[in-house]
Every structure is written in C-alpha cells, then in structure tokens.
Motif scaffolding. Structure first.
Motif, PDB file in Angstrom:
ATOM      1  N   SER A  12      38.541  53.540  47.636  1.00  0.00           N
ATOM      2  CA  SER A  12      38.812  52.508  46.627  1.00  0.00           C
ATOM      3  C   SER A  12      38.390  51.161  47.195  1.00  0.00           C
ATOM      4  O   SER A  12      38.522  50.945  48.409  1.00  0.00           O
ATOM      5  CB  SER A  12      40.317  52.513  46.312  1.00  0.00           C
ATOM      6  N   GLN A  29      38.360  47.635  48.695  1.00  0.00           N
ATOM      7  CA  GLN A  29      39.406  46.892  49.412  1.00  0.00           C
ATOM      8  C   GLN A  29      39.242  45.383  49.269  1.00  0.00           C
ATOM      9  O   GLN A  29      40.152  44.633  49.573  1.00  0.00           O
ATOM     10  CB  GLN A  29      39.353  47.241  50.917  1.00  0.00           C
ATOM     11  N   PRO A  36      43.614  40.181  43.818  1.00  0.00           N
ATOM     12  CA  PRO A  36      44.795  40.823  43.227  1.00  0.00           C
ATOM     13  C   PRO A  36      44.684  41.006  41.709  1.00  0.00           C
ATOM     14  O   PRO A  36      45.092  42.039  41.166  1.00  0.00           O
ATOM     15  CB  PRO A  36      45.932  39.850  43.580  1.00  0.00           C
ATOM     16  N   GLN A  80      41.983  41.474  40.010  1.00  0.00           N
ATOM     17  CA  GLN A  80      41.055  42.570  39.744  1.00  0.00           C
ATOM     18  C   GLN A  80      41.700  43.918  40.066  1.00  0.00           C
ATOM     19  O   GLN A  80      41.485  44.906  39.359  1.00  0.00           O
ATOM     20  CB  GLN A  80      39.776  42.372  40.559  1.00  0.00           C
ATOM     21  N   ARG A  81      42.502  43.944  41.109  1.00  0.00           N
ATOM     22  CA  ARG A  81      43.235  45.175  41.431  1.00  0.00           C
ATOM     23  C   ARG A  81      44.174  45.527  40.271  1.00  0.00           C
ATOM     24  O   ARG A  81      44.311  46.681  39.890  1.00  0.00           O
ATOM     25  CB  ARG A  81      44.005  44.969  42.741  1.00  0.00           C
ATOM     26  N   ARG A  82      44.792  44.501  39.697  1.00  0.00           N
ATOM     27  CA  ARG A  82      45.713  44.736  38.579  1.00  0.00           C
ATOM     28  C   ARG A  82      44.963  45.344  37.381  1.00  0.00           C
ATOM     29  O   ARG A  82      45.453  46.261  36.723  1.00  0.00           O
ATOM     30  CB  ARG A  82      46.373  43.407  38.178  1.00  0.00           C
ATOM     31  N   GLU A 102      44.217  48.992  38.207  1.00  0.00           N
ATOM     32  CA  GLU A 102      45.424  49.835  38.148  1.00  0.00           C
ATOM     33  C   GLU A 102      45.877  50.067  36.712  1.00  0.00           C
ATOM     34  O   GLU A 102      46.226  51.187  36.329  1.00  0.00           O
ATOM     35  CB  GLU A 102      46.551  49.188  38.964  1.00  0.00           C
ATOM     36  N   HIS A 123      42.459  55.874  43.697  1.00  0.00           N
ATOM     37  CA  HIS A 123      42.663  54.413  43.720  1.00  0.00           C
ATOM     38  C   HIS A 123      44.130  54.043  43.948  1.00  0.00           C
ATOM     39  O   HIS A 123      44.497  52.882  43.778  1.00  0.00           O
ATOM     40  CB  HIS A 123      42.121  53.805  42.424  1.00  0.00           C
ATOM     41  N   SER A 183      33.392  43.862  42.485  1.00  0.00           N
ATOM     42  CA  SER A 183      33.037  44.766  43.568  1.00  0.00           C
ATOM     43  C   SER A 183      31.778  45.562  43.251  1.00  0.00           C
ATOM     44  O   SER A 183      31.578  46.031  42.139  1.00  0.00           O
ATOM     45  CB  SER A 183      34.182  45.742  43.807  1.00  0.00           C
TER      46      SER A 183
END
Ligand SMILES: [Fe+2]
Ligand SMILES: [Fe+2]
Length: 226
Positions: free
Chosen positions: A43, A45, A49, A51-53, A56, A111, A168
């Motif tokens: 996933s 790295q 945050p 974009q991670r949200r 998810e 992920h 990414s």
C-alpha cells in the motif's frame, strides 16, 4: 440512466502495466498462479492523511457494497432460483458479485482498511431486499437490480475521480483504478440485463426505484464513515 450507460460504456477496462492485454486486472487477485507483485501486495506509504482517508473510505464502502450485492442476489435466488429464465440470469450476476467481493476483501486487507461495522446490517438488508423484490415477481427483482446497479455504477464512476486525486504513483493505486473501472462496467452490464428483462414493467416501478436508490445512497454514506 440510459444516457449514463452510453456515456460510461467502452472505457478502458484493462490494466496497462504488467498484465497481458486479455486479462482482467481483478483476476490478479484471484488467480492462484499470479505472482505476488507490489501492486497487489503493498500500500502506498507516502500519501497525505487526507488521501489515506479517501482510500480507506473507498475500500470500506466498496467491500460493503459488494457484500450487500451478494446477499441481494442470494435472496433473489431463494425465490427465483428455479425459474427457467431469470434463475440462470440471476446466478450469473451473483457469480460476478462473488468475484467482486473476493477482490474487494483482498484489496481491503492489502491496504489495511478496517471493514464497516455495518456488515451484518448490510447482509440482512441485502437479503431482505432480494427476497422481498423477488416475491413481488421477476420484473420487480429486475427493477431492484436496475436501481441498485444504477447507483453502484454511478458510485464507482464518481470514485474513479477520487482515486485520480491520489497523488501517489504507487502501482497499487493504478491497479485499483483499473479494477474500479472493470467493476463499474460489470455493474452496468447487470443494469443492462435488468432493463432487457423488463425491469420497467415492474408494478410501481418508479416508487420501487426511488426507495431502493435512496436506500443504496444512504448505505453508501453510512459505510464510508462507519
Ligand atoms: Fe459488484
Ligand atoms: Fe452488480
């Protein structure tokens, strides 16, 4: 709906990286002979945050949606499975949903996204919807499919835009985008199948469509958050 169908048709559905042109990208996750590669085992790295949200929420809701879709078709098969015409049709769509769910389960784990806490509700509501619409008749079952797949097709299409905002260049993001395109096209095939099998002849078609669509949209928002 038909306008959307024609707009969305024919878009790229094959991954352009290391897979053969004829392979569906999602099969990389389910084909036991596939060699593990970073695209399907790691996933990103280096994403912010926010974009991670986005990532998810996307995987949580997609896994929940595929779970619910499986239970809708399971419910419809309980009532209409032995019908000579629509039984095999529903089974074919269900088989595709089984594949979608298997892939989304793997993507969610890859992920490291927690599942929705609403999984049991999604199963029960999906099964109930499938049984209830099938009891109303084969056209109502198809109207349910038409409404659900319209919302899910639009959802996947909107989600592609969100995924594109992820900065990414990680290969897992590229393959995810390709899989979402692939699944969107599958859902639109299901929508097409439903319309071709007289979904719009269902009793109270407009009301049924509205209720099912609103329920799906509400479920999407809840599963993103919870
Ligand atoms: Fe699906
Ligand atoms: Fe579907």
């Amino acid at each position: 709906m038909h306008k959307m169908l024609s707009c969305l048709r024919g878009r790229v559905r094959y991954v352009s990286t290391t897979l053969t042109p004829s392979a569906r990208a999602s099969e990389t996750y389910t084909n036991p002979s596939s060699t593990p590669e970073p695209a399907v085992s790691t996933s990103p790295q280096n994403i912010a945050p926010e974009q991670r949200r986005i990532l998810e929420a996307a995987l949580r809701v997609d896994q929940a949606g595929e779970l619910a879709a499986n239970w809708i078709y399971r419910g419809q098969m309980v009532i209409l499975g032995s019908h000579p015409k629509v039984g095999p049709l529903i089974q074919t769509m269900w088989d595709q949903e089984k594949h979608h769910l298997a892939v989304m389960d793997k993507l969610r784990i890859q992920h490291r996204v927690r599942p929705t806490i609403l999984s049991d509700i999604a199963k029960t509501a999906g099964f109930g919807l499938g049984v209830a619409t099938a009891l109303m008749g084969k056209e109502a079952a198809m109207a349910c499919t038409e409404a659900v797949e319209t919302v899910i097709g639009e959802h996947y299409d909107d989600q592609l835009k969100d995924i594109e905002t992820l900065s990414s260049s990680h290969p897992s993001v590229r393959i995810l985008s390709t899989i979402i395109q692939e699944f969107r096209d599958d859902e639109l095939e299901h929508l097409n199948t439903a319309v071709n099998h007289h979904s719009q002849r269902a009793p109270a078609h407009a009301l049924l469509s509205t209720v099912v669509s609103c329920g799906c949209k509400m479920a999407i928002e809840l599963c993103k958050r919870f």
